[in-house]
Design a protein around this motif. Structure first.
Motif, PDB file in Angstrom:
ATOM      1  N   ASN A 295       0.821  -1.215   0.000  1.00 30.61           N
ATOM      2  CA  ASN A 295       0.000   0.000   0.000  1.00 30.61           C
ATOM      3  C   ASN A 295       0.851   1.260   0.000  1.00 30.61           C
TER       4      ASN A 295
ATOM      5  N   GLU B 146      -6.102   0.867  -5.593  1.00 35.95           N
ATOM      6  CA  GLU B 146      -7.310   0.996  -4.777  1.00 35.95           C
ATOM      7  C   GLU B 146      -7.375  -0.151  -3.772  1.00 35.95           C
ATOM      8  N   SER B 147      -8.244  -0.008  -2.789  1.00 37.49           N
ATOM      9  CA  SER B 147      -8.326  -1.013  -1.720  1.00 37.49           C
ATOM     10  C   SER B 147      -8.619  -2.404  -2.272  1.00 37.49           C
TER      11      SER B 147
ATOM     12  N   GLU C 263      -7.925  -3.581  -5.165  1.00 38.61           N
ATOM     13  CA  GLU C 263      -6.727  -4.062  -5.864  1.00 38.61           C
ATOM     14  C   GLU C 263      -5.679  -4.541  -4.865  1.00 38.61           C
TER      15      GLU C 263
END
Length: 368
Positions: A265, A277-278, A280
Protein backbone atom coordinates in the motif's frame (compact mmCIF):
# COMPACT_ATOMS: atom_id res chain seq x y z
CA UNK A 1 -21.76 75.64 63.89
CA UNK A 2 -21.03 72.00 64.52
CA UNK A 3 -23.02 71.00 61.40
CA UNK A 4 -20.83 73.23 59.17
CA UNK A 5 -17.70 71.93 60.84
CA UNK A 6 -18.70 68.29 60.16
CA UNK A 7 -19.54 69.12 56.57
CA UNK A 8 -16.21 70.82 56.10
CA UNK A 9 -14.34 67.82 57.55
CA UNK A 10 -16.25 65.44 55.26
CA UNK A 11 -15.51 67.59 52.22
CA UNK A 12 -11.85 67.73 53.13
CA UNK A 13 -11.73 63.96 53.50
CA UNK A 14 -13.32 63.43 50.06
CA UNK A 15 -10.94 65.90 48.49
CA UNK A 16 -7.99 64.16 50.14
CA UNK A 17 -9.16 60.78 48.81
CA UNK A 18 -9.52 62.17 45.29
CA UNK A 19 -6.04 63.64 45.43
CA UNK A 20 -4.31 60.69 47.11
CA UNK A 21 -5.87 57.76 45.23
CA UNK A 22 -4.55 58.68 41.75
CA UNK A 23 -1.16 59.39 43.25
CA UNK A 24 -1.08 55.87 44.71
CA UNK A 25 -2.34 54.29 41.48
CA UNK A 26 0.41 55.94 39.43
CA UNK A 27 3.31 55.50 41.78
CA UNK A 28 5.66 53.57 39.50
CA UNK A 29 8.60 54.13 41.81
CA UNK A 30 6.75 52.41 44.64
CA UNK A 31 5.74 49.73 42.16
CA UNK A 32 9.38 49.01 41.36
CA UNK A 33 9.93 48.14 44.99
CA UNK A 34 6.89 45.89 44.99
CA UNK A 35 8.18 44.25 41.83
CA UNK A 36 11.25 43.10 43.73
CA UNK A 37 9.07 40.29 45.04
CA UNK A 38 8.43 39.23 41.47
CA UNK A 39 11.99 39.34 40.15
CA UNK A 40 12.78 35.77 41.06
CA UNK A 41 10.36 34.65 38.34
CA UNK A 42 9.75 37.62 36.03
CA UNK A 43 11.91 40.14 34.21
CA UNK A 44 10.86 43.46 32.75
CA UNK A 45 12.73 46.23 30.99
CA UNK A 46 15.31 46.40 28.24
CA UNK A 47 16.57 42.95 27.25
CA UNK A 48 14.13 41.16 29.55
CA UNK A 49 13.85 37.43 28.88
CA UNK A 50 11.64 34.67 30.14
CA UNK A 51 12.65 33.22 33.48
CA UNK A 52 10.48 30.88 35.54
CA UNK A 53 7.68 33.12 34.35
CA UNK A 54 7.33 35.10 31.11
CA UNK A 55 8.91 38.52 30.71
CA UNK A 56 6.46 41.35 31.24
CA UNK A 57 7.42 43.86 28.57
CA UNK A 58 4.39 45.07 26.60
CA UNK A 59 2.12 43.00 28.80
CA UNK A 60 -0.81 45.41 28.42
CA UNK A 61 -3.07 44.31 25.60
CA UNK A 62 -1.33 40.93 25.33
CA UNK A 63 -3.64 37.93 25.08
CA UNK A 64 -3.03 35.67 28.06
CA UNK A 65 -0.76 32.72 27.35
CA UNK A 66 0.76 34.07 24.14
CA UNK A 67 4.19 35.55 24.97
CA UNK A 68 6.36 34.06 22.27
CA UNK A 69 8.82 31.42 23.42
CA UNK A 70 7.31 30.80 26.85
CA UNK A 71 5.58 27.52 27.74
CA UNK A 72 2.42 28.33 29.62
CA UNK A 73 0.14 26.10 31.59
CA UNK A 74 -2.82 24.62 29.75
CA UNK A 75 -5.11 26.73 31.92
CA UNK A 76 -3.46 30.00 30.92
CA UNK A 77 -3.55 29.13 27.23
CA UNK A 78 -7.20 28.21 27.48
CA UNK A 79 -7.89 31.46 29.33
CA UNK A 80 -6.30 33.37 26.47
CA UNK A 81 -8.26 31.36 23.91
CA UNK A 82 -11.34 32.24 25.90
CA UNK A 83 -10.67 35.96 25.49
CA UNK A 84 -8.56 36.93 28.49
CA UNK A 85 -6.21 39.82 27.66
CA UNK A 86 -4.12 41.79 30.14
CA UNK A 87 -5.39 45.24 31.07
CA UNK A 88 -5.40 47.35 34.23
CA UNK A 89 -8.59 45.64 35.30
CA UNK A 90 -7.64 42.02 34.54
CA UNK A 91 -4.13 42.43 35.96
CA UNK A 92 -5.55 43.91 39.14
CA UNK A 93 -7.79 40.90 39.67
CA UNK A 94 -5.07 38.44 38.68
CA UNK A 95 -2.39 39.93 40.92
CA UNK A 96 -4.77 39.86 43.87
CA UNK A 97 -5.14 36.08 43.64
CA UNK A 98 -3.53 34.46 40.58
CA UNK A 99 -4.60 30.90 41.32
CA UNK A 100 -8.18 31.91 41.91
CA UNK A 101 -8.39 34.09 38.82
CA UNK A 102 -6.87 31.46 36.48
CA UNK A 103 -7.32 28.07 38.08
CA UNK A 104 -4.44 25.78 37.18
CA UNK A 105 -1.92 28.55 36.43
CA UNK A 106 1.72 27.71 37.10
CA UNK A 107 2.15 30.97 39.03
CA UNK A 108 2.77 29.91 42.63
CA UNK A 109 2.66 33.45 44.08
CA UNK A 110 -0.29 33.83 46.42
CA UNK A 111 -0.98 37.39 45.32
CA UNK A 112 -0.66 40.98 46.53
CA UNK A 113 -3.05 41.74 49.36
CA UNK A 114 -2.97 45.54 49.27
CA UNK A 115 -4.74 47.45 46.53
CA UNK A 116 -2.08 50.15 46.68
CA UNK A 117 0.68 47.63 45.96
CA UNK A 118 -1.28 46.21 43.02
CA UNK A 119 -1.88 49.68 41.62
CA UNK A 120 1.78 50.59 42.05
CA UNK A 121 3.20 47.50 40.43
CA UNK A 122 0.80 47.90 37.50
CA UNK A 123 1.98 51.49 37.16
CA UNK A 124 5.56 50.24 37.14
CA UNK A 125 4.83 47.58 34.48
CA UNK A 126 3.06 50.18 32.41
CA UNK A 127 6.32 52.08 31.99
CA UNK A 128 7.57 49.11 29.93
CA UNK A 129 4.50 48.77 27.77
CA UNK A 130 2.93 50.57 24.88
CA UNK A 131 -0.15 52.60 25.76
CA UNK A 132 -2.92 50.14 26.53
CA UNK A 133 -5.16 51.43 23.75
CA UNK A 134 -2.38 51.11 21.19
CA UNK A 135 -1.34 47.69 22.42
CA UNK A 136 -4.91 46.52 22.42
CA UNK A 137 -5.44 47.63 18.85
CA UNK A 138 -2.24 45.98 17.71
CA UNK A 139 -2.50 42.68 19.54
CA UNK A 140 -6.14 41.92 20.21
CA UNK A 141 -8.69 41.22 17.50
CA UNK A 142 -12.13 42.76 17.82
CA UNK A 143 -14.21 41.17 20.54
CA UNK A 144 -16.62 39.53 18.11
CA UNK A 145 -13.77 38.11 16.06
CA UNK A 146 -11.96 36.95 19.18
CA UNK A 147 -15.06 35.22 20.44
CA UNK A 148 -15.67 33.53 17.11
CA UNK A 149 -12.06 32.31 17.05
CA UNK A 150 -12.05 31.12 20.65
CA UNK A 151 -15.13 28.94 20.36
CA UNK A 152 -13.83 26.42 17.77
CA UNK A 153 -10.40 26.39 19.42
CA UNK A 154 -11.90 25.61 22.79
CA UNK A 155 -14.08 22.91 21.25
CA UNK A 156 -11.11 21.38 19.44
CA UNK A 157 -9.01 21.44 22.61
CA UNK A 158 -11.76 19.67 24.49
CA UNK A 159 -11.95 16.89 21.90
CA UNK A 160 -8.26 16.33 21.17
CA UNK A 161 -6.11 13.81 23.11
CA UNK A 162 -3.76 15.17 25.77
CA UNK A 163 -0.70 14.65 23.54
CA UNK A 164 -2.27 16.68 20.74
CA UNK A 165 -3.43 19.27 23.20
CA UNK A 166 0.23 19.69 24.07
CA UNK A 167 1.06 20.28 20.41
CA UNK A 168 -1.74 22.79 20.20
CA UNK A 169 -0.35 24.58 23.23
CA UNK A 170 3.04 24.69 21.56
CA UNK A 171 1.37 26.21 18.52
CA UNK A 172 -0.26 28.82 20.70
CA UNK A 173 3.09 29.72 22.25
CA UNK A 174 5.11 29.91 19.06
CA UNK A 175 2.34 31.06 16.78
CA UNK A 176 3.02 28.22 14.36
CA UNK A 177 0.92 25.41 12.98
CA UNK A 178 -2.66 24.39 13.61
CA UNK A 179 -4.57 21.33 14.69
CA UNK A 180 -4.78 18.70 11.96
CA UNK A 181 -8.25 18.05 10.63
CA UNK A 182 -9.90 14.65 10.87
CA UNK A 183 -9.48 14.15 7.10
CA UNK A 184 -5.77 14.98 7.29
CA UNK A 185 -5.24 12.51 10.14
CA UNK A 186 -7.12 9.82 8.22
CA UNK A 187 -4.93 10.38 5.13
CA UNK A 188 -1.80 10.01 7.24
CA UNK A 189 -2.96 7.13 9.42
CA UNK A 190 -2.78 4.24 6.95
CA UNK A 191 -0.92 1.59 8.94
CA UNK A 192 -2.42 -1.86 9.26
CA UNK A 193 -1.87 -4.03 12.32
CA UNK A 194 -1.61 -7.82 12.51
CA UNK A 195 -5.06 -8.05 14.04
CA UNK A 196 -6.51 -6.22 11.04
CA UNK A 197 -6.95 -2.83 12.71
CA UNK A 198 -6.59 -0.09 10.14
CA UNK A 199 -7.80 -2.14 7.19
CA UNK A 200 -10.18 -0.40 4.81
CA UNK A 201 -13.31 -1.99 3.44
CA UNK A 202 -12.61 -4.06 0.36
CA UNK A 203 -12.03 -7.53 -1.12
CA UNK A 204 -10.26 -9.20 -3.99
CA UNK A 205 -9.58 -12.71 -5.29
CA UNK A 206 -6.44 -14.55 -6.33
CA UNK A 207 -7.54 -14.45 -9.96
CA UNK A 208 -8.11 -10.72 -9.86
CA UNK A 209 -4.74 -10.27 -8.20
CA UNK A 210 -2.99 -12.28 -10.92
CA UNK A 211 -4.08 -9.76 -13.53
CA UNK A 212 -2.85 -6.84 -11.45
CA UNK A 213 0.42 -8.59 -10.71
CA UNK A 214 1.06 -9.40 -14.38
CA UNK A 215 0.42 -5.81 -15.41
CA UNK A 216 2.05 -3.91 -12.56
CA UNK A 217 4.59 -6.20 -10.85
CA UNK A 218 5.87 -9.03 -13.07
CA UNK A 219 8.31 -6.85 -15.01
CA UNK A 220 10.47 -6.61 -11.88
CA UNK A 221 9.47 -9.57 -9.73
CA UNK A 222 9.02 -12.19 -12.45
CA UNK A 223 5.93 -14.04 -13.57
CA UNK A 224 5.98 -16.26 -10.47
CA UNK A 225 7.64 -13.97 -7.92
CA UNK A 226 11.10 -15.38 -8.71
CA UNK A 227 12.60 -11.87 -9.12
CA UNK A 228 14.39 -10.44 -12.15
CA UNK A 229 17.94 -9.23 -11.90
CA UNK A 230 18.31 -7.83 -8.44
CA UNK A 231 14.65 -7.08 -7.89
CA UNK A 232 13.44 -8.90 -4.79
CA UNK A 233 12.21 -12.48 -4.92
CA UNK A 234 8.66 -12.69 -3.60
CA UNK A 235 7.96 -16.40 -3.50
CA UNK A 236 9.73 -19.61 -2.51
CA UNK A 237 12.55 -19.89 -0.04
CA UNK A 238 10.85 -22.44 2.20
CA UNK A 239 13.19 -24.04 4.75
CA UNK A 240 16.11 -21.80 3.76
CA UNK A 241 16.35 -19.62 6.84
CA UNK A 242 19.09 -21.74 8.36
CA UNK A 243 21.03 -21.89 5.08
CA UNK A 244 24.09 -19.76 4.34
CA UNK A 245 22.03 -17.74 1.85
CA UNK A 246 18.45 -17.71 3.17
CA UNK A 247 15.66 -16.54 0.87
CA UNK A 248 13.58 -14.21 3.01
CA UNK A 249 10.31 -14.16 1.10
CA UNK A 250 6.80 -13.54 2.26
CA UNK A 251 6.20 -17.26 2.58
CA UNK A 252 9.48 -18.14 4.25
CA UNK A 253 10.25 -15.24 6.57
CA UNK A 254 7.74 -12.40 6.90
CA UNK A 255 5.76 -12.53 10.17
CA UNK A 256 2.36 -11.03 9.39
CA UNK A 257 0.16 -10.54 6.36
CA UNK A 258 -0.48 -6.99 7.51
CA UNK A 259 3.19 -6.23 6.78
CA UNK A 260 2.68 -7.36 3.17
CA UNK A 261 -0.47 -5.32 2.72
CA UNK A 262 0.97 -2.25 4.41
CA UNK A 263 4.19 -2.28 2.38
CA UNK A 264 2.43 -2.75 -0.94
CA UNK A 265 0.00 0.00 0.00
CA UNK A 266 2.75 2.47 0.87
CA UNK A 267 5.46 1.70 -1.66
CA UNK A 268 4.14 -0.23 -4.65
CA UNK A 269 3.84 -0.45 -7.62
CA UNK A 270 7.34 0.90 -8.15
CA UNK A 271 7.08 4.40 -9.56
CA UNK A 272 3.38 4.62 -8.75
CA UNK A 273 3.34 4.22 -4.98
CA UNK A 274 -0.12 4.33 -3.41
CA UNK A 275 -1.61 3.99 -6.86
CA UNK A 276 -3.73 0.94 -6.02
CA UNK A 277 -7.31 1.00 -4.78
CA UNK A 278 -8.33 -1.01 -1.72
CA UNK A 279 -9.89 -3.85 -3.75
CA UNK A 280 -6.73 -4.06 -5.86
CA UNK A 281 -4.59 -4.26 -2.71
CA UNK A 282 -6.67 -7.12 -1.32
CA UNK A 283 -6.52 -8.94 -4.67
CA UNK A 284 -2.78 -8.47 -5.08
CA UNK A 285 -2.12 -9.61 -1.50
CA UNK A 286 -4.27 -12.69 -2.14
CA UNK A 287 -2.22 -13.49 -5.24
CA UNK A 288 1.04 -13.16 -3.27
CA UNK A 289 -0.37 -15.65 -0.78
CA UNK A 290 -1.11 -17.96 -3.70
CA UNK A 291 2.43 -17.61 -5.09
CA UNK A 292 3.75 -18.64 -1.67
CA UNK A 293 1.36 -21.60 -1.30
CA UNK A 294 -0.23 -20.03 1.77
CA UNK A 295 -3.55 -20.40 -0.07
CA UNK A 296 -4.02 -22.87 -2.92
CA UNK A 297 -7.50 -22.03 -4.15
CA UNK A 298 -7.53 -19.69 -7.14
CA UNK A 299 -11.01 -18.58 -6.09
CA UNK A 300 -9.83 -17.54 -2.63
CA UNK A 301 -11.06 -14.06 -1.77
CA UNK A 302 -9.22 -11.89 0.76
CA UNK A 303 -11.23 -9.23 2.58
CA UNK A 304 -11.24 -7.15 5.70
CA UNK A 305 -13.35 -9.83 7.37
CA UNK A 306 -11.00 -12.81 6.89
CA UNK A 307 -7.67 -10.95 6.72
CA UNK A 308 -6.61 -11.58 10.35
CA UNK A 309 -7.33 -15.33 10.03
CA UNK A 310 -4.53 -15.79 7.48
CA UNK A 311 -1.24 -16.79 9.13
CA UNK A 312 2.13 -16.73 7.41
CA UNK A 313 4.34 -19.82 7.88
CA UNK A 314 7.04 -18.13 9.95
CA UNK A 315 4.85 -16.15 12.30
CA UNK A 316 5.42 -18.44 15.28
CA UNK A 317 9.17 -17.79 15.16
CA UNK A 318 8.71 -14.12 15.93
CA UNK A 319 8.24 -13.21 19.57
CA UNK A 320 7.89 -10.08 21.63
CA UNK A 321 10.99 -8.22 22.74
CA UNK A 322 11.87 -9.63 26.16
CA UNK A 323 15.11 -7.78 26.77
CA UNK A 324 13.84 -6.39 30.04
CA UNK A 325 14.15 -9.91 31.44
CA UNK A 326 17.84 -10.09 30.47
CA UNK A 327 20.30 -9.78 33.39
CA UNK A 328 21.60 -6.39 32.28
CA UNK A 329 18.14 -4.84 32.40
CA UNK A 330 16.64 -7.00 35.13
CA UNK A 331 19.55 -6.43 37.56
CA UNK A 332 20.15 -2.84 36.46
CA UNK A 333 23.90 -3.45 36.49
CA UNK A 334 26.40 -1.67 34.29
CA UNK A 335 27.90 -3.73 31.46
CA UNK A 336 31.58 -4.51 31.55
CA UNK A 337 33.51 -2.11 29.30
CA UNK A 338 37.18 -2.77 30.10
CA UNK A 339 39.26 -5.91 30.70
CA UNK A 340 36.16 -8.04 30.50
CA UNK A 341 38.03 -11.21 29.55
CA UNK A 342 41.63 -12.29 29.96
CA UNK A 343 44.10 -12.32 27.07
CA UNK A 344 44.17 -10.64 23.68
CA UNK A 345 41.13 -10.62 21.38
CA UNK A 346 41.03 -13.38 18.78
CA UNK A 347 39.03 -13.80 15.57
CA UNK A 348 36.63 -16.66 16.00
CA UNK A 349 34.71 -16.37 12.72
CA UNK A 350 34.42 -14.29 9.57
CA UNK A 351 31.41 -12.49 8.14
CA UNK A 352 29.50 -14.37 5.45
CA UNK A 353 30.42 -13.54 1.88
CA UNK A 354 27.43 -11.56 0.69
CA UNK A 355 28.54 -11.58 -2.94
CA UNK A 356 26.65 -8.44 -3.81
CA UNK A 357 29.45 -7.01 -5.95
CA UNK A 358 29.27 -7.85 -9.69
CA UNK A 359 31.67 -10.61 -10.56
CA UNK A 360 34.67 -10.10 -12.83
CA UNK A 361 35.05 -12.06 -16.07
CA UNK A 362 37.12 -14.63 -14.20
CA UNK A 363 34.21 -15.16 -11.89
CA UNK A 364 36.25 -14.71 -8.74
CA UNK A 365 34.30 -11.75 -7.44
CA UNK A 366 35.71 -8.33 -6.53
CA UNK A 367 35.92 -5.18 -8.61
CA UNK A 368 37.96 -5.05 -11.86
Amino acid sequence: MSRYRDAAIAAAAILAAVIIAPAQAQDAAAGEKVFNRCKACHAVGEGAKHKVGPHLNDVFGRTAGTAEGYKYSKSMVEAGAGGLAWSHETLSEYLASPRSYVKGTKMAFAGLKKDEEIADVIAYLETFSKPEEEAGDAQSPPAAQQEAKAEPEAAAAAEMPESMAGAERAGAVFGLGRAATADEIAAWNIDVRPDGEGLPEGRGTVMQGEGIYTERCAACHGDFGEGIGRWPVLAGGHDTLKADRPEKTIGSYWPYLSTVYDYVNRAMPFGDARGLESDELYALTAYLLFLNDVVTDEDFELSKENFATVKLPNEANFFEDDRLSEPHYADRTHPCMTDCRPGLPTITMHAAVLDVTPESEEGNGGID
